[in-house]
Each structure stands twice: as structure tokens, then as C-alpha cells.
Enzyme design. Sequence first.
Site, PDB file in Angstrom:
ATOM      1  N   ASN A   9      40.306  46.095  43.938  1.00 45.34           N
ATOM      2  CA  ASN A   9      39.945  44.672  43.885  1.00 45.34           C
ATOM      3  C   ASN A   9      40.312  44.162  42.493  1.00 45.34           C
ATOM      4  O   ASN A   9      39.620  44.462  41.530  1.00 45.34           O
ATOM      5  CB  ASN A   9      38.434  44.532  44.161  1.00 45.34           C
ATOM      6  N   TRP A  10      41.405  43.405  42.427  1.00 45.73           N
ATOM      7  CA  TRP A  10      41.893  42.964  41.105  1.00 45.73           C
ATOM      8  C   TRP A  10      41.115  41.764  40.570  1.00 45.73           C
ATOM      9  O   TRP A  10      41.359  41.313  39.466  1.00 45.73           O
ATOM     10  CB  TRP A  10      43.376  42.612  41.196  1.00 45.73           C
ATOM     11  N   LYS A  11      40.237  41.212  41.387  1.00 43.00           N
ATOM     12  CA  LYS A  11      39.425  40.042  40.992  1.00 43.00           C
ATOM     13  C   LYS A  11      40.328  38.940  40.427  1.00 43.00           C
ATOM     14  O   LYS A  11      41.467  38.802  40.864  1.00 43.00           O
ATOM     15  CB  LYS A  11      38.344  40.464  39.999  1.00 43.00           C
ATOM     16  N   HIS A  99      31.555  39.870  48.673  1.00 40.96           N
ATOM     17  CA  HIS A  99      31.443  40.605  47.404  1.00 40.96           C
ATOM     18  C   HIS A  99      30.243  40.057  46.627  1.00 40.96           C
ATOM     19  O   HIS A  99      29.964  38.853  46.679  1.00 40.96           O
ATOM     20  CB  HIS A  99      32.739  40.441  46.596  1.00 40.96           C
ATOM     21  N   GLU A 101      29.848  39.305  43.667  1.00 41.25           N
ATOM     22  CA  GLU A 101      30.157  38.209  42.737  1.00 41.25           C
ATOM     23  C   GLU A 101      30.233  36.881  43.484  1.00 41.25           C
ATOM     24  O   GLU A 101      29.893  35.832  42.935  1.00 41.25           O
ATOM     25  CB  GLU A 101      31.466  38.517  41.993  1.00 41.25           C
ATOM     26  N   GLU A 170      28.098  48.596  47.350  1.00 40.13           N
ATOM     27  CA  GLU A 170      28.324  48.354  45.928  1.00 40.13           C
ATOM     28  C   GLU A 170      27.014  47.938  45.264  1.00 40.13           C
ATOM     29  O   GLU A 170      26.658  46.746  45.275  1.00 40.13           O
ATOM     30  CB  GLU A 170      29.354  47.241  45.742  1.00 40.13           C
ATOM     31  N   GLY A 176      31.099  46.921  37.273  1.00 42.47           N
ATOM     32  CA  GLY A 176      31.612  46.485  35.979  1.00 42.47           C
ATOM     33  C   GLY A 176      30.727  46.853  34.805  1.00 42.47           C
ATOM     34  O   GLY A 176      30.889  46.345  33.703  1.00 42.47           O
ATOM     35  N   SER A 216      31.986  50.902  39.274  1.00 45.23           N
ATOM     36  CA  SER A 216      32.410  51.726  38.137  1.00 45.23           C
ATOM     37  C   SER A 216      33.027  53.059  38.555  1.00 45.23           C
ATOM     38  O   SER A 216      32.771  54.094  37.930  1.00 45.23           O
ATOM     39  CB  SER A 216      31.248  51.941  37.157  1.00 45.23           C
ATOM     40  N   GLY A 237      37.141  48.232  41.129  1.00 43.06           N
ATOM     41  CA  GLY A 237      37.412  46.987  40.415  1.00 43.06           C
ATOM     42  C   GLY A 237      38.237  47.261  39.166  1.00 43.06           C
ATOM     43  O   GLY A 237      39.453  47.446  39.224  1.00 43.06           O
ATOM     44  N   GLY A 238      37.572  47.336  38.028  1.00 46.85           N
ATOM     45  CA  GLY A 238      38.240  47.460  36.729  1.00 46.85           C
ATOM     46  C   GLY A 238      39.344  48.508  36.676  1.00 46.85           C
ATOM     47  O   GLY A 238      40.449  48.240  36.195  1.00 46.85           O
TER      48      GLY A 238
HETATM   49  C1  PEP Z   1      34.049  45.664  42.419  1.00 46.29           C
HETATM   50  O1  PEP Z   1      33.988  44.594  41.858  1.00 46.29           O
HETATM   51  O2  PEP Z   1      34.242  45.711  43.644  1.00 46.29           O
HETATM   52  C2  PEP Z   1      33.895  46.870  41.613  1.00 46.29           C
HETATM   53  C3  PEP Z   1      33.580  47.965  42.231  1.00 46.29           C
HETATM   54  O3  PEP Z   1      34.079  46.739  40.265  1.00 46.29           O
HETATM   55  P1  PEP Z   1      34.080  47.931  39.157  1.00 46.29           P
HETATM   56  O4  PEP Z   1      34.853  49.083  39.724  1.00 46.29           O
HETATM   57  O5  PEP Z   1      34.763  47.333  37.959  1.00 46.29           O
HETATM   58  O6  PEP Z   1      32.658  48.279  38.915  1.00 46.29           O
END
Ligand code: PEP
Length: 255
Positions: A9-11, A99, A101, A170, A176, A216, A237-238
Site C-alpha cells: 500500500n503506497w498510500k 483502511h 486511515e 491491521e 506506521g 509495520s 505500508g512503509g
Molecule cells: C498500512 O498502512 O496498511 C500499513 C500496514 O502500514 P505500515 O506497514 O507502514 O505500518
Amino acid sequence: MKTPLVAGNWKMHRTHLEALMLVQQLSYELDDFDFDAVEVVLCPAFTSLRTVQTLIDSDRLHFKLGAQDVHWEDEGAYTGEVSPRMLAALDVDYVIVGHSERRQHFGESDDIVRRKLDAVLGAGLVPIVCVGESEAERDGGQTEGKVGGQVKAAFDGLHADPAKVVVAYEPIWAIGTGRTATPDDAQETIAFIRSVIADVSGDDAARAVRIQYGGSVKPGNAAALMGRPDVDGLLVGGASLDAADFAAIVKASKP
Ligand code: PEP
């Protein structure tokens, strides 16, 4: 045995030109053995979908394409929104819905998430429905209440085949933050999610639904998370913005 499903997920990161470079870098890092063993999904911003899809097609890459959100109508006066039909025309395979967010910053309720889920399934795409509890909810012993409610809202009375839905567990406190759920925590809550799906949609559906862990995920913790029996994949994500890290996560996810 299900094929592991690893999605990046590149957000709101990367222009379409930067996205192009990232896909190219990733394609150098991964080989046919990786793609045979793991289904790899890239979820860039809307502005990069066409670019990434064209590259996947022209270079015959084995990535699947995912979107990060969608509206529930096929068309209409919804300024700024993108419909399932538009995504399907771009050969998008997966759509992330709900999600945390979006739930947190854009007020998406379980009801809105469900409308999006139905619309994605109706367009023949695969939804990745995100569920998870906040830190306060976890500390207050409300993880099962919160997550169970989100899962019920997604599956109850579903007209489409429930086995087509992907769930991403999640925990919000792990997104994050660098704080990952332990493999045992992930396993426990994901097994609970499967039991809720069994209650609502039956045992066959519960066995068939793929459930990812997200929060994470890094190259160093991916294998341990994937080693748990109910963890069918990872939503990243990141670390998905770094070609070497994401490729290492894909390789660590191989059975
Ligand atoms: C996400 O936003 O779906 C996610 C899992 O982010 P991160 O890996 O950065 O925690």
C-alpha cells in the site's frame, strides 16, 4: 494450501514517474520463482494506476494491480471520486476498502465500507477489507468486540461469494509506528476473525477467506508472521516503498 498474498500500500506517496521507477526496481529484485510462490499486489495512488498497469502489460510483469479506495457508485455527481467500473477498465485486480486511515481521517463508517465492498465485488474485483482496533481499544480489552463488529458488518448478508473477500487485520497501533503485533498476537486475532466469518458465512467460507496481517511489517518480521497457521498474507505500508525491503518481504513470505 493458499498462495500467500503480499500487497504493498503506497498510500499518498510517489508521482507516476516515481512509481514507474519503483516498479522497475522491484521487477529486478523478484524472479519467476518468487511470483510462482507468492501473489504480489501493488497499490499505487490513483494517479499512478494507468502508468503501472501499462508497465505491467508491456513488460509482462507478474504483479497484480490494486487501488487504495473506491466509491460505491458506478458513476454520478461525486466530484473527486473514482468508481469500481473505472478501476475494472484499468485492469485493477484488488481494491483496499476501509483502511484505518480512511476510517479515521475521512469518517468512513462500517456502513460506507460495506457499500464499497459490495460495489467492488459487483464489479468483479477483489476487496481487501481492513479491520483493526486502536491502542485504547486493545488496552481496554475491546479488541474482539471492535474487530468482530467490523468483520460482521462486512460479511453479514453478503450476496456475493464470501470466499472472494480478503480481510486485512491491521491493528491501528501497529500502522506506521514501528510497533508490530507479535506473531502470536496476529495469529490469535486472525483466528478470531476466521471464527466470526464461520459464524456469519459458514465454515467453508471461513476456511477459504484469505486473511492478511498489516502493521509495520519489515523484512525481519515477515517470515515469523507468515509462519502462523491463519496468516495468509501481508499488507505492507512503509516498507513497500523500498524495492529491496518489499522484495525481501515477498521472498520471506514464500511457504
Ligand atoms: C498500512 O498502512 O496498511 C500499513 C500496514 O502500514 P505500515 O506497514 O507502514 O505500518
